[in-house]
Motif scaffolding. Structure first.
Motif, PDB file in Angstrom:
ATOM      1  N   ALA A  90      36.444  32.521  41.313  1.00  0.00           N
ATOM      2  CA  ALA A  90      36.005  33.916  41.425  1.00  0.00           C
ATOM      3  C   ALA A  90      35.104  34.303  40.262  1.00  0.00           C
ATOM      4  CB  ALA A  90      37.224  34.840  41.484  1.00  0.00           C
ATOM      5  N   LEU A  97      34.783  43.644  43.626  1.00  0.00           N
ATOM      6  CA  LEU A  97      35.426  43.359  42.338  1.00  0.00           C
ATOM      7  C   LEU A  97      36.461  44.426  41.997  1.00  0.00           C
ATOM      8  CD1 LEU A  97      35.696  41.739  39.743  1.00  0.00           C
ATOM      9  CD2 LEU A  97      33.731  42.999  38.818  1.00  0.00           C
ATOM     10  N   LEU A 128      39.401  43.963  44.190  1.00  0.00           N
ATOM     11  CA  LEU A 128      40.179  42.803  43.760  1.00  0.00           C
ATOM     12  C   LEU A 128      41.106  43.163  42.606  1.00  0.00           C
ATOM     13  CD1 LEU A 128      40.803  39.775  43.837  1.00  0.00           C
ATOM     14  CD2 LEU A 128      38.820  39.404  42.339  1.00  0.00           C
ATOM     15  N   HIS A 165      31.728  32.586  40.630  1.00  0.00           N
ATOM     16  CA  HIS A 165      30.970  33.211  41.718  1.00  0.00           C
ATOM     17  C   HIS A 165      30.393  34.552  41.280  1.00  0.00           C
ATOM     18  CE1 HIS A 165      29.956  33.548  45.992  1.00  0.00           C
ATOM     19  NE2 HIS A 165      30.252  34.836  45.898  1.00  0.00           N
ATOM     20  N   ILE A 166      31.199  35.354  40.600  1.00  0.00           N
ATOM     21  CA  ILE A 166      30.747  36.679  40.148  1.00  0.00           C
ATOM     22  C   ILE A 166      29.648  36.555  39.101  1.00  0.00           C
ATOM     23  CG2 ILE A 166      31.458  38.761  38.910  1.00  0.00           C
ATOM     24  CD1 ILE A 166      34.238  38.379  40.236  1.00  0.00           C
ATOM     25  N   LEU A 221      41.690  29.474  41.449  1.00  0.00           N
ATOM     26  CA  LEU A 221      41.069  30.567  42.200  1.00  0.00           C
ATOM     27  C   LEU A 221      40.372  31.550  41.267  1.00  0.00           C
ATOM     28  CD1 LEU A 221      43.801  31.293  44.876  1.00  0.00           C
ATOM     29  CD2 LEU A 221      41.449  30.571  45.332  1.00  0.00           C
ATOM     30  N   ALA A 222      41.027  31.834  40.135  1.00  0.00           N
ATOM     31  CA  ALA A 222      40.429  32.748  39.157  1.00  0.00           C
ATOM     32  C   ALA A 222      39.119  32.176  38.637  1.00  0.00           C
ATOM     33  CB  ALA A 222      41.396  32.994  38.006  1.00  0.00           C
ATOM     34  N   THR A 266      31.255  27.892  45.725  1.00  0.00           N
ATOM     35  CA  THR A 266      32.377  28.756  45.319  1.00  0.00           C
ATOM     36  C   THR A 266      32.664  29.801  46.389  1.00  0.00           C
ATOM     37  OG1 THR A 266      30.829  30.162  44.058  1.00  0.00           O
ATOM     38  CG2 THR A 266      32.008  28.441  42.845  1.00  0.00           C
ATOM     39  N   LEU A 311      36.183  30.296  48.423  1.00  0.00           N
ATOM     40  CA  LEU A 311      36.899  31.567  48.453  1.00  0.00           C
ATOM     41  C   LEU A 311      37.148  32.045  49.888  1.00  0.00           C
ATOM     42  CD1 LEU A 311      35.116  33.366  45.479  1.00  0.00           C
ATOM     43  CD2 LEU A 311      37.465  32.522  45.541  1.00  0.00           C
TER      44      LEU A 311
END
Length: 239
Positions: free
Chosen positions: A66, A115, A118, A69-70, A62-63, A17, A21
């Protein structure tokens, strides 16, 4: 499933991921540089990537990347803290604690800053552009005028400072994450470990410079902008 139940699997998910990104950031950075040369060209790209089905699908993808990944980042951080206890970084000393070591010890803090940045970025651009098109709510500047939104955002010195802090945090995060991903994939032997670090540092630095130059150029009016074939300095009002 080993991608969830094993620590190696979770690192693989983080790496895949993360690389995805980085590729998106590469595209985004190249797209932003277009704004330094042509307002019309940049807005054409924004219009192409506007509120249509493939843009919405890509945004959702993409969301998802993300979020995964988070979530995995927090998961692995908590797991590592529990496993290592108070002796997490006893091997790190003042002598050998360089950039990479500092980054590895503060990935959670860097992740939180990224974050928050973002969320700010989504508010300034995605909310006023794609979301506005989807909902039909027209803001002060047209949702398709990406060039106008860049000028509006980076005319504010507070946003400029916040974006610079955000980009610095991303740089630290990616320079560590780049070679760490290569290590997870098993592509870093004794020779290639240092090479991946060097490649990662150069690549990430050039990538983040693409974003930083745009921020500073729009704030200070350094670079000439081309509008409908005529090049001028923004401070002179041509654009």
């Amino acid at each position: 499933m080993w991608l969830i139940n094993s620590s190696i699997g979770r690192k693989v998910v983080m790496s895949v991921t993360g690389v995805a990104l980085i590729l998106f950031l590469t595209f985004h950075g190249c797209m932003n540089v277009v704004a330094l040369f042509s307002a019309k060209g940049y807005n054409m790209i924004c219009e192409f990537l506007g509120a249509n089905w493939y843009a919405v699908v890509a945004t959702l993808g993409l969301a998802a990347l993300a979020v995964i990944h988070i979530v995995y980042a927090f998961w692995l951080t908590i797991q590592n803290r529990k496993a290592r206890g108070n002796n997490r970084y006893e091997v790190a000393t003042k002598v050998n604690s360089g950039t990479v070591e500092w980054s590895s010890k503060n990935m959670l803090v860097l992740g939180i800053i990224i974050l928050l940045g973002l969320l700010l970025h989504l508010w300034n651009f995605w909310y006023n552009m794609m979301f506005a098109e989807l909902t039909g709510v027209m803001p002060a500047i047209s949702p398709t005028d990406g060039f106008g939104w860049i000028k509006e955002t980076f005319s504010n010195p507070v946003f400029v400072v916040l974006y610079i802090i955000w980009l610095v945090a991303i740089w630290f995060h990616l320079t560590h994450g780049f070679w760490s991903a290569m290590q997870t994939f098993g592509w870093s032997g004794k020779i290639w470990f240092k090479r991946w670090k060097c490649i990662g540092n150069i690549y990430v630095t050039l990538l983040l410079l693409c974003f930083l130059v745009v921020v500073l150029a729009f704030y200070f009016g350094w670079a000439p902008f081309c509008c409908d074939g005529a090049c001028c300095v923004p401070a002179e009002g041509c654009c």
